[in-house]
Design a protein around this motif. Structure first.
Motif, PDB file in Angstrom:
ATOM      1  N   ASP A   1      89.689  99.126 -62.059  1.00  0.00           N
ATOM      2  CA  ASP A   1      89.154 100.481 -62.203  1.00  0.00           C
ATOM      3  C   ASP A   1      88.937 100.815 -63.682  1.00  0.00           C
ATOM      4  OD1 ASP A   1      88.539 103.005 -60.643  1.00  0.00           O
ATOM      5  OD2 ASP A   1      89.932 103.782 -62.137  1.00  0.00           O
ATOM      6  N   ILE A   2      89.899 100.451 -64.534  1.00  0.00           N
ATOM      7  CA  ILE A   2      89.740 100.724 -65.969  1.00  0.00           C
ATOM      8  C   ILE A   2      88.645  99.844 -66.562  1.00  0.00           C
ATOM      9  CG2 ILE A   2      90.930 100.694 -68.193  1.00  0.00           C
ATOM     10  CD1 ILE A   2      93.521 101.226 -66.715  1.00  0.00           C
ATOM     11  N   ARG A   3      88.552  98.602 -66.104  1.00  0.00           N
ATOM     12  CA  ARG A   3      87.503  97.713 -66.607  1.00  0.00           C
ATOM     13  C   ARG A   3      86.113  98.235 -66.216  1.00  0.00           C
ATOM     14  NH1 ARG A   3      88.282  93.570 -63.583  1.00  0.00           N
ATOM     15  NH2 ARG A   3      89.833  92.504 -64.844  1.00  0.00           N
ATOM     16  N   THR A   4      85.968  98.698 -64.989  1.00  0.00           N
ATOM     17  CA  THR A   4      84.668  99.220 -64.541  1.00  0.00           C
ATOM     18  C   THR A   4      84.287 100.470 -65.308  1.00  0.00           C
ATOM     19  OG1 THR A   4      85.145  98.333 -62.342  1.00  0.00           O
ATOM     20  CG2 THR A   4      83.354  99.923 -62.513  1.00  0.00           C
ATOM     21  N   ALA A   5      85.267 101.328 -65.596  1.00  0.00           N
ATOM     22  CA  ALA A   5      84.962 102.566 -66.319  1.00  0.00           C
ATOM     23  C   ALA A   5      84.524 102.293 -67.757  1.00  0.00           C
ATOM     24  CB  ALA A   5      86.177 103.486 -66.311  1.00  0.00           C
ATOM     25  N   ASN A   6      84.986 101.180 -68.345  1.00  0.00           N
ATOM     26  CA  ASN A   6      84.634 100.845 -69.730  1.00  0.00           C
ATOM     27  C   ASN A   6      83.629  99.703 -69.819  1.00  0.00           C
ATOM     28  OD1 ASN A   6      86.743 102.386 -71.631  1.00  0.00           O
ATOM     29  ND2 ASN A   6      87.784 101.759 -69.757  1.00  0.00           N
ATOM     30  N   LEU A   7      82.878  99.490 -68.739  1.00  0.00           N
ATOM     31  CA  LEU A   7      81.992  98.336 -68.705  1.00  0.00           C
ATOM     32  C   LEU A   7      80.809  98.501 -69.646  1.00  0.00           C
ATOM     33  CD1 LEU A   7      81.770  95.613 -67.337  1.00  0.00           C
ATOM     34  CD2 LEU A   7      80.397  96.666 -65.541  1.00  0.00           C
ATOM     35  N   ARG A   8      80.098  99.591 -69.528  1.00  0.00           N
ATOM     36  CA  ARG A   8      78.914  99.817 -70.369  1.00  0.00           C
ATOM     37  C   ARG A   8      79.280 100.486 -71.690  1.00  0.00           C
ATOM     38  NH1 ARG A   8      74.243 101.808 -66.031  1.00  0.00           N
ATOM     39  NH2 ARG A   8      74.279  99.893 -64.754  1.00  0.00           N
ATOM     40  N   THR A   9      79.948 101.608 -71.583  1.00  0.00           N
ATOM     41  CA  THR A   9      80.413 102.322 -72.771  1.00  0.00           C
ATOM     42  C   THR A   9      81.883 102.678 -72.584  1.00  0.00           C
ATOM     43  OG1 THR A   9      79.697 104.463 -71.851  1.00  0.00           O
ATOM     44  CG2 THR A   9      78.148 103.288 -73.317  1.00  0.00           C
ATOM     45  N   LYS A  10      82.545 102.959 -73.680  1.00  0.00           N
ATOM     46  CA  LYS A  10      83.951 103.314 -73.623  1.00  0.00           C
ATOM     47  C   LYS A  10      84.129 104.697 -72.997  1.00  0.00           C
ATOM     48  CE  LYS A  10      85.638  99.670 -75.701  1.00  0.00           C
ATOM     49  NZ  LYS A  10      86.545  98.736 -75.018  1.00  0.00           N
ATOM     50  N   ASN A  11      84.953 104.756 -71.957  1.00  0.00           N
ATOM     51  CA  ASN A  11      85.287 106.024 -71.310  1.00  0.00           C
ATOM     52  C   ASN A  11      86.525 106.585 -72.014  1.00  0.00           C
ATOM     53  OD1 ASN A  11      85.850 108.159 -69.616  1.00  0.00           O
ATOM     54  ND2 ASN A  11      85.440 107.018 -67.743  1.00  0.00           N
ATOM     55  N   HIS A  12      86.282 107.348 -73.064  1.00  0.00           N
ATOM     56  CA  HIS A  12      87.397 107.805 -73.896  1.00  0.00           C
ATOM     57  C   HIS A  12      88.300 108.782 -73.160  1.00  0.00           C
ATOM     58  CE1 HIS A  12      85.795 105.831 -77.435  1.00  0.00           C
ATOM     59  NE2 HIS A  12      84.599 106.334 -77.170  1.00  0.00           N
ATOM     60  N   LYS A  13      87.742 109.583 -72.282  1.00  0.00           N
ATOM     61  CA  LYS A  13      88.566 110.542 -71.543  1.00  0.00           C
ATOM     62  C   LYS A  13      89.556 109.817 -70.647  1.00  0.00           C
ATOM     63  CE  LYS A  13      88.237 114.461 -68.358  1.00  0.00           C
ATOM     64  NZ  LYS A  13      87.326 115.320 -67.563  1.00  0.00           N
ATOM     65  N   LEU A  14      89.074 108.828 -69.900  1.00  0.00           N
ATOM     66  CA  LEU A  14      89.965 108.061 -69.028  1.00  0.00           C
ATOM     67  C   LEU A  14      90.965 107.260 -69.857  1.00  0.00           C
ATOM     68  CD1 LEU A  14      90.754 106.935 -66.249  1.00  0.00           C
ATOM     69  CD2 LEU A  14      89.002 105.192 -66.559  1.00  0.00           C
ATOM     70  N   ASN A  15      90.513 106.650 -70.933  1.00  0.00           N
ATOM     71  CA  ASN A  15      91.421 105.841 -71.751  1.00  0.00           C
ATOM     72  C   ASN A  15      92.544 106.684 -72.340  1.00  0.00           C
ATOM     73  OD1 ASN A  15      89.852 103.603 -71.229  1.00  0.00           O
ATOM     74  ND2 ASN A  15      88.689 103.751 -73.126  1.00  0.00           N
ATOM     75  N   ARG A  16      92.205 107.880 -72.817  1.00  0.00           N
ATOM     76  CA  ARG A  16      93.251 108.749 -73.371  1.00  0.00           C
ATOM     77  C   ARG A  16      94.260 109.147 -72.303  1.00  0.00           C
ATOM     78  NH1 ARG A  16      88.906 111.131 -76.369  1.00  0.00           N
ATOM     79  NH2 ARG A  16      88.694 112.725 -74.767  1.00  0.00           N
ATOM     80  N   ALA A  17      93.769 109.456 -71.104  1.00  0.00           N
ATOM     81  CA  ALA A  17      94.686 109.857 -70.033  1.00  0.00           C
ATOM     82  C   ALA A  17      95.595 108.703 -69.614  1.00  0.00           C
ATOM     83  CB  ALA A  17      93.887 110.366 -68.835  1.00  0.00           C
ATOM     84  N   VAL A  18      95.014 107.505 -69.466  1.00  0.00           N
ATOM     85  CA  VAL A  18      95.821 106.347 -69.056  1.00  0.00           C
ATOM     86  C   VAL A  18      96.811 105.971 -70.152  1.00  0.00           C
ATOM     87  CG1 VAL A  18      95.704 103.913 -68.424  1.00  0.00           C
ATOM     88  CG2 VAL A  18      94.020 105.512 -67.521  1.00  0.00           C
ATOM     89  N   GLN A  19      96.385 105.998 -71.402  1.00  0.00           N
ATOM     90  CA  GLN A  19      97.291 105.657 -72.498  1.00  0.00           C
ATOM     91  C   GLN A  19      98.420 106.669 -72.615  1.00  0.00           C
ATOM     92  OE1 GLN A  19      94.464 105.466 -75.666  1.00  0.00           O
ATOM     93  NE2 GLN A  19      93.724 103.423 -75.101  1.00  0.00           N
ATOM     94  N   ALA A  20      98.138 107.925 -72.323  1.00  0.00           N
ATOM     95  CA  ALA A  20      99.207 108.930 -72.333  1.00  0.00           C
ATOM     96  C   ALA A  20     100.222 108.649 -71.227  1.00  0.00           C
ATOM     97  CB  ALA A  20      98.608 110.327 -72.169  1.00  0.00           C
TER      98      ALA A  20
END
Length: 752
Positions: free
Chosen positions: A144-163
């Protein structure tokens, strides 16, 4: 509407099919099933074992058609997540798997967002005991994280997951450090099992390492998560985090791509011969063989990460001080293996960032003994921690301890070689840590009969011939070092530098290159505002350059007038030096080379800018050689190309060393099992099939030797008592004549 009469309330797959075709027409039937689900859910929360199968069927049905009725099913995902998080321990394994699969289905249908799904899946990882469900949850999170960052970086999702991951690691940081030494390894769990065992933090570190390895996250935030794990009170979390920074092969154990063992190629071929022959088995076998070959190649390929984690540490000085504090405070609780891991990480951080944690050298002295377990790894950690900014006063006791423990006649030659090599690696990074008397004693070992000791002593001698020949005796300096000293070349003391840092070498080339690009863009009509700003900067640069040129021209006029007035003598040396071509070209090139660029004060230089700068310097050096430059220009070009190659290989080659650098060349050591098997496999290459070829040559079908060939090798005593030999002895004269005639006839036929 003919299908409505056939429709049965209990036939959920048929109702699901009809709803997907026409949601509005079957809304009443759906609401009926929804009310039925709501009532069973309330019963299920009280008694999970009652009607579990029917409840799973209703959940699957609603998940399939939830996108058709978004208003009615808006609370359905929260129902599933609440059941999983609050009643996970009382649910049946089949029910848990069904609820997780339906949540993933809702995410695939865009009914819920990735953040909502991951908020439910992350707490389940440390709680689940099923390996299949755990693997499914892990694979779902990563995909799911790989698909969200496939074309461009999904910064909103990345920040939430990293938190969320940061919170999982931080949750157990207040616990007491138990350690892994002796009885502490078998410490039983408390009532809060996940908090005591650090399961949440362990899964957070594993997922972060996996996302870094797949290059989905390459910034400093995942590095901060793993850096926090280095100070976790649970040892396995610390170990996994430290291995991430050390770049060891233990990372591959956490990869879902390498969960199984190596593919047995011989077993695949044997299975193909024994099993029933089918049409597609050959293709399947070839596919498996190709996958095994590719996996073996990727396993042997070296790991070259694009963004080294050590360089992305936030505040590396504080990180190194915390590591040393953790190491010294819990010295009696940690095992030797874990302490060596911390030493290696601390030394690499100190060497990469040129940090000074002086207490580390006083701590490591007690482990510098030739009988110490894992002493080569400790010596490697010591050498890696030293750099040119380390004070020599802190290293001099360490060098003396190494010489006293490792270099004396009472130990073996391997110990002496390891001691001299470790001293050489320390002094290579900080030459002023060596004393002159000790250096003279160590250099004398170059006359040893052992090859490893001789090589180590010669390496130390060659090092000081290059960096500080004044510490050597006159007969040991060598020709080049003696000539350099006679010309007045002396090494700089500790803390001194040759020139002040005024400008970046060659930065003027980059500034001219960017100015040319700006001038080319000036003709575009679309970027008027940017062109005006660039023109303003360019005008400012031109004014400064023109001022400097006018000043230099004025000074040249004054010098020329002064030369005309002062020049009285006509010495032959001056006449010979004047007509040299390099002397005439240098005054034309020096003003351009000595210009101080203002680009560093107006622009933040990126790694791409430095790479471009290096290419421009190589081009300029190549042009200088083509225009008639001498050996100096060629040496400069060779140096630039070597620096470029070193940057492509990685920065760790000159900073980090291995145990082989410490141990040095040794005699052929006893091979272990893996090395013996590799040698055997190498010897089998190029042969048809290993084994005896006796009696099998030039035959269509493989077989053993014939009975006649075997009879030749029988023992003589066995043959004397055989019937054939005894029959020959008892044969009559007539029988002997008949055998002789038959032999003669056979001989005649064979010749004709």
């Amino acid at each position: 509407m003919g299908g409505r009469g056939v429709l049965l309330t209990s036939n959920l797959p048929q109702l699901q099919n009809l709803i997907k075709r026409d949601p509005a027409a079957y809304k009443e039937e759906f609401l009926q099933q929804w009310n039925h689900y709501d009532s069973i859910r309330q019963i299920f929360q009280i008694n999970p074992d009652e009607q579990a199968q029917h409840f799973r069927e209703l959940v699957s049905f609603i998940s399939q058609v939830a996108q058709c009725y978004p208003k009615e099913t808006k609370d359905f995902p929260s129902h599933l997540s609440t059941l999983l998080l609050e009643n996970y321990g009382t649910l049946m394994p089949d029910t848990r798997k069904n609820l997780v699969q339906n949540l993933v289905m809702l995410r695939n249908k865009d009914v819920i967002t990735s953040i909502e799904l991951l908020k439910c899946l992350f707490p389940l990882l440390p709680r689940t005991t099923s390996s299949n469900l755990r693997a499914f949850i892990r694979k779902t999170i990563l995909s799911d994280i790989r698909t969200a960052n496939l074309r461009t970086k999904n910064h909103k999702l990345n920040r939430a997951v990293q938190a969320m991951l940061f919170t999982m690691v931080e949750r157990g940081m207040d616990a007491e450090v138990v350690g892994d030494k002796g009885k502490l390894r078998s410490a039983g769990p408390t009532s809060d099992k996940t908090a005591n065992n650090g399961e949440e933090a362990m899964w957070a570190v594993i997922l972060t390492k996996e996302l870094w390895r797949k290059r989905i996250w390459t910034d400093a935030k995942p590095v901060s998560i793993v850096a926090l794990g280095c100070f976790h009170p649970v040892m396995k979390v610390q170990s996994a985090s430290i291995h991430f920074f050390l770049g060891s092969d233990d990372e591959k154990e956490d990869s879902d791509d390498e969960e199984d063992g190596g593919t047995d190629v011989r077993a695949l071929h044997h299975r193909r011969e024994v099993n029933k022959k089918r049409r597609g088995d050959d293709k399947k076998l070839q596919k498996q063989l190709n996958a095994a070959k590719k996996k073996k190649y990727n396993k042997n390929a070296p790991m070259t990460p694009n963004f080294p984690a050590l360089q992305l540490l936030n505040d590396p000085q504080t990180f190194a001080e915390k590591l040393y504090d953790n190491l010294s405070r819990y010295d009696k609780r940690f095992s030797l293996e874990h302490k060596i891991l911390i030493m290696q990480l601390l030394s690499r951080v100190m060497g990469a960032h040129k940090l000074c944690v002086l207490s580390f050298y006083t701590y490591i002295i007690k482990y510098l003994a030739y009988h110490q377990l894992r002493v080569p790894s400790i010596l490697v950690a010591l050498a890696q921690s030293v750099h040119d900014l380390t004070p020599p006063d802190a290293l001099t006791p360490v060098v003396q301890k190494l010489a006293a423990e490792f270099v004396h006649p009472g130990v073996g030659s391997e110990v002496i070689a390891a001691g001299i090599n470790s001293i050489r690696e320390v002094c290579r990074r900080q030459p002023w840590a060596m004393e002159e008397d000790l250096l003279g004693d160590l250099v004398e070992y170059r006359r040893s009969r052992d090859k490893a000791v001789t090589a180590a002593a010669r390496g130390l001698l060659q090092l000081y011939r290059e960096v500080n020949p004044g510490m050597l005796k006159r007969r040991e300096r060598g020709k080049d070092a003696s000539i350099g000293m006679s010309k007045g070349g002396q090494p700089l003391p500790f803390g001194h530098s040759t020139d002040a840092a005024v400008d970046i070498e060659g930065l003027m080339l980059l500034e001219d290159h960017l100015r040319k690009l700006r001038e080319e863009e000036m003709g575009d009509a679309d970027n008027d505002g940017e062109d005006d700003e660039a023109a303003a900067w360019e005008g400012w640069d031109v004014e400064t350059d023109s001022d400097s040129e006018s000043e230099s021209e004025g000074w040249i006029d004054v010098d020329s007038e002064g030369d005309d007035n002062v020049e009285v003598s006509d010495s032959e040396d001056e006449r010979e030096s004047a007509p040299k071509p390099p002397g005439e070209t240098e005054p034309e090139t020096d003003p351009n080379l000595n210009r101080i660029s203002t680009l560093a004060t107006t622009k933040i230089l990126t790694p791409a800018d430095f790479a471009l700068l290096n290419d421009l310097r190589i081009q300029a050096a190549t042009k200088a050689i083509e225009s008639g430059g001498g050996s100096k220009a060629k040496r400069k070009l060779a140096t630039l190309e070597a620096n470029k190659k070193a940057m492509q290989v990685g920065p760790s080659d000159g900073t980090f060393i291995s145990e082989n650098d410490i141990l040095g060349p040794r005699k052929k050591a006893k091979a272990d099992y893996a090395e013996r098997i590799a040698s055997i496999e190498k010897g089998r290459e190029g042969r048809e099939k290993y084994g005896s070829l006796k009696g099998k040559k030039n035959k269509e079908s493989p077989s053993s030797s014939t009975n006649r060939e075997k009879a030749r090798n029988k023992p003589i005593m066995m043959i004397l008592s055989s019937g054939a030999v005894r029959g020959k002895k008892k044969a009559s004269l007539r029988e002997k004549q008949q055998k002789l005639r038959a032999h003669i006839e056979r001989a005649k036929k064979s010749y004709h």
